[in-house]
Scaffold this motif. Structure first.
Motif, PDB file in Angstrom:
ATOM      1  N   SER A  10     -23.087  -3.863  -9.267  1.00 18.17           N
ATOM      2  CA  SER A  10     -22.090  -5.068  -8.316  1.00 18.17           C
ATOM      3  C   SER A  10     -22.770  -6.424  -7.154  1.00 18.17           C
ATOM      4  O   SER A  10     -24.160  -6.066  -7.318  1.00 18.17           O
ATOM      5  N   VAL A  11     -22.575  -7.177  -7.021  1.00 18.64           N
ATOM      6  CA  VAL A  11     -22.905  -8.059  -6.052  1.00 18.64           C
ATOM      7  C   VAL A  11     -23.689  -7.165  -5.468  1.00 18.64           C
ATOM      8  O   VAL A  11     -24.589  -8.335  -5.119  1.00 18.64           O
ATOM      9  N   ASP A  12     -23.794  -7.063  -4.478  1.00 20.28           N
ATOM     10  CA  ASP A  12     -24.104  -6.297  -3.473  1.00 20.28           C
ATOM     11  C   ASP A  12     -25.016  -5.809  -3.765  1.00 20.28           C
ATOM     12  O   ASP A  12     -26.488  -5.978  -3.089  1.00 20.28           O
ATOM     13  N   ALA A  13     -24.958  -4.851  -4.601  1.00 15.84           N
ATOM     14  CA  ALA A  13     -26.669  -4.542  -5.421  1.00 15.84           C
ATOM     15  C   ALA A  13     -27.631  -5.597  -5.763  1.00 15.84           C
ATOM     16  O   ALA A  13     -28.809  -5.190  -5.567  1.00 15.84           O
ATOM     17  N   LEU A  14     -27.085  -6.568  -6.287  1.00 15.89           N
ATOM     18  CA  LEU A  14     -28.017  -7.924  -7.295  1.00 15.89           C
ATOM     19  C   LEU A  14     -28.084  -7.845  -5.780  1.00 15.89           C
ATOM     20  O   LEU A  14     -29.751  -8.626  -5.575  1.00 15.89           O
ATOM     21  N   LEU A  15     -27.349  -8.565  -4.799  1.00 19.91           N
ATOM     22  CA  LEU A  15     -27.997  -9.462  -3.596  1.00 19.91           C
ATOM     23  C   LEU A  15     -29.451  -8.303  -2.778  1.00 19.91           C
ATOM     24  O   LEU A  15     -30.260  -8.920  -2.125  1.00 19.91           O
ATOM     25  N   LYS A  16     -29.042  -6.964  -2.935  1.00 22.94           N
ATOM     26  CA  LYS A  16     -30.190  -6.152  -2.368  1.00 22.94           C
ATOM     27  C   LYS A  16     -31.285  -6.327  -2.588  1.00 22.94           C
ATOM     28  O   LYS A  16     -32.949  -6.178  -2.722  1.00 22.94           O
TER      29      LYS A  16
END
Length: 120
Positions: A10-16
Protein backbone atom coordinates in the motif's frame (compact mmCIF):
# COMPACT_ATOMS: atom_id res chain seq x y z
CA UNK A 1 15.04 -10.84 4.76
CA UNK A 2 11.81 -11.83 3.08
CA UNK A 3 11.25 -10.66 -0.47
CA UNK A 4 8.25 -8.38 -0.69
CA UNK A 5 6.71 -7.20 -3.93
CA UNK A 6 6.67 -3.43 -3.88
CA UNK A 7 3.81 -3.37 -6.34
CA UNK A 8 1.54 -5.18 -3.90
CA UNK A 9 2.31 -2.82 -0.98
CA UNK A 10 0.00 0.00 0.00
CA UNK A 11 1.02 3.64 -0.35
CA UNK A 12 1.26 4.05 3.43
CA UNK A 13 3.52 0.99 3.68
CA UNK A 14 5.72 2.31 0.86
CA UNK A 15 6.03 5.72 2.53
CA UNK A 16 6.92 4.04 5.85
CA UNK A 17 9.52 1.88 4.06
CA UNK A 18 11.04 4.96 2.40
CA UNK A 19 11.23 6.72 5.77
CA UNK A 20 12.90 3.69 7.39
CA UNK A 21 15.42 3.43 4.57
CA UNK A 22 16.22 7.14 4.86
CA UNK A 23 16.76 6.77 8.61
CA UNK A 24 19.09 3.80 8.19
CA UNK A 25 21.04 5.49 5.38
CA UNK A 26 21.51 8.72 7.35
CA UNK A 27 22.72 6.73 10.39
CA UNK A 28 25.23 4.82 8.22
CA UNK A 29 26.39 8.07 6.59
CA UNK A 30 26.98 9.65 10.01
CA UNK A 31 28.99 6.59 11.14
CA UNK A 32 31.14 6.79 8.00
CA UNK A 33 31.69 10.53 8.49
CA UNK A 34 32.86 9.90 12.06
CA UNK A 35 35.25 7.17 10.88
CA UNK A 36 36.65 9.44 8.18
CA UNK A 37 37.05 12.22 10.71
CA UNK A 38 38.99 9.93 13.04
CA UNK A 39 41.16 8.70 10.20
CA UNK A 40 41.79 12.27 9.08
CA UNK A 41 42.84 13.25 12.60
CA UNK A 42 45.27 10.32 12.71
CA UNK A 43 46.77 11.26 9.36
CA UNK A 44 47.16 14.91 10.37
CA UNK A 45 48.86 13.96 13.64
CA UNK A 46 51.22 11.61 11.78
CA UNK A 47 52.13 14.31 9.29
CA UNK A 48 52.89 16.78 12.06
CA UNK A 49 55.32 14.33 13.64
CA UNK A 50 57.14 13.56 10.40
CA UNK A 51 57.41 17.02 8.90
CA UNK A 52 60.55 17.44 6.83
CA UNK A 53 62.69 20.02 8.59
CA UNK A 54 64.71 20.72 5.42
CA UNK A 55 61.76 21.55 3.19
CA UNK A 56 61.84 25.15 2.00
CA UNK A 57 65.25 25.90 3.47
CA UNK A 58 68.08 27.45 1.56
CA UNK A 59 71.12 25.22 1.28
CA UNK A 60 74.74 26.18 0.84
CA UNK A 61 76.12 25.95 -2.68
CA UNK A 62 78.17 22.81 -3.29
CA UNK A 63 79.04 23.17 -6.98
CA UNK A 64 79.92 26.23 -9.11
CA UNK A 65 81.36 26.72 -12.58
CA UNK A 66 83.48 29.61 -13.85
CA UNK A 67 80.54 31.39 -15.47
CA UNK A 68 78.73 31.64 -12.12
CA UNK A 69 76.22 28.80 -12.43
CA UNK A 70 75.59 27.11 -9.09
CA UNK A 71 73.95 23.96 -7.74
CA UNK A 72 73.35 23.00 -4.11
CA UNK A 73 73.62 19.28 -4.82
CA UNK A 74 69.91 18.66 -4.27
CA UNK A 75 67.40 17.46 -6.83
CA UNK A 76 68.19 16.80 -10.48
CA UNK A 77 71.49 17.94 -11.89
CA UNK A 78 71.18 21.20 -13.79
CA UNK A 79 71.67 21.21 -17.55
CA UNK A 80 74.94 23.17 -17.44
CA UNK A 81 76.49 20.58 -15.11
CA UNK A 82 75.15 17.59 -17.03
CA UNK A 83 76.57 18.94 -20.29
CA UNK A 84 80.00 19.53 -18.77
CA UNK A 85 80.04 16.07 -17.16
CA UNK A 86 79.15 14.51 -20.53
CA UNK A 87 82.01 16.48 -22.08
CA UNK A 88 84.37 14.71 -19.69
CA UNK A 89 84.70 17.06 -16.71
CA UNK A 90 84.80 15.64 -13.19
CA UNK A 91 82.17 16.59 -10.60
CA UNK A 92 84.91 17.30 -8.04
CA UNK A 93 86.30 20.06 -10.25
CA UNK A 94 83.09 22.07 -9.66
CA UNK A 95 83.01 21.52 -5.89
CA UNK A 96 83.04 24.59 -3.66
CA UNK A 97 85.49 23.97 -0.82
CA UNK A 98 84.66 25.40 2.59
CA UNK A 99 87.34 26.29 5.05
CA UNK A 100 87.56 24.41 8.35
CA UNK A 101 86.67 27.56 10.32
CA UNK A 102 83.48 28.18 8.38
CA UNK A 103 82.42 24.54 8.85
CA UNK A 104 82.86 24.82 12.62
CA UNK A 105 80.85 28.06 12.70
CA UNK A 106 78.02 26.55 10.70
CA UNK A 107 77.96 23.50 13.02
CA UNK A 108 77.61 25.76 16.05
CA UNK A 109 74.80 27.72 14.39
CA UNK A 110 72.92 24.56 13.48
CA UNK A 111 73.23 23.23 17.06
CA UNK A 112 71.85 26.52 18.42
CA UNK A 113 68.93 26.39 15.97
CA UNK A 114 68.08 22.82 16.96
CA UNK A 115 68.15 23.70 20.67
CA UNK A 116 65.95 26.76 20.08
CA UNK A 117 63.53 24.69 18.01
CA UNK A 118 63.22 22.06 20.77
CA UNK A 119 62.31 24.74 23.33
CA UNK A 120 59.36 25.95 21.19
Amino acid sequence: MAKVSLASMSVDALLKLREDIGTVLSRKANELREQLSRLGDEIVSRKKGRRNSLKGRKVAIKYRDRSGNTWAGRGAQPVWLREKLKAGAKLESFAVHKSVASRKASLKKSKKRRKAKRKR
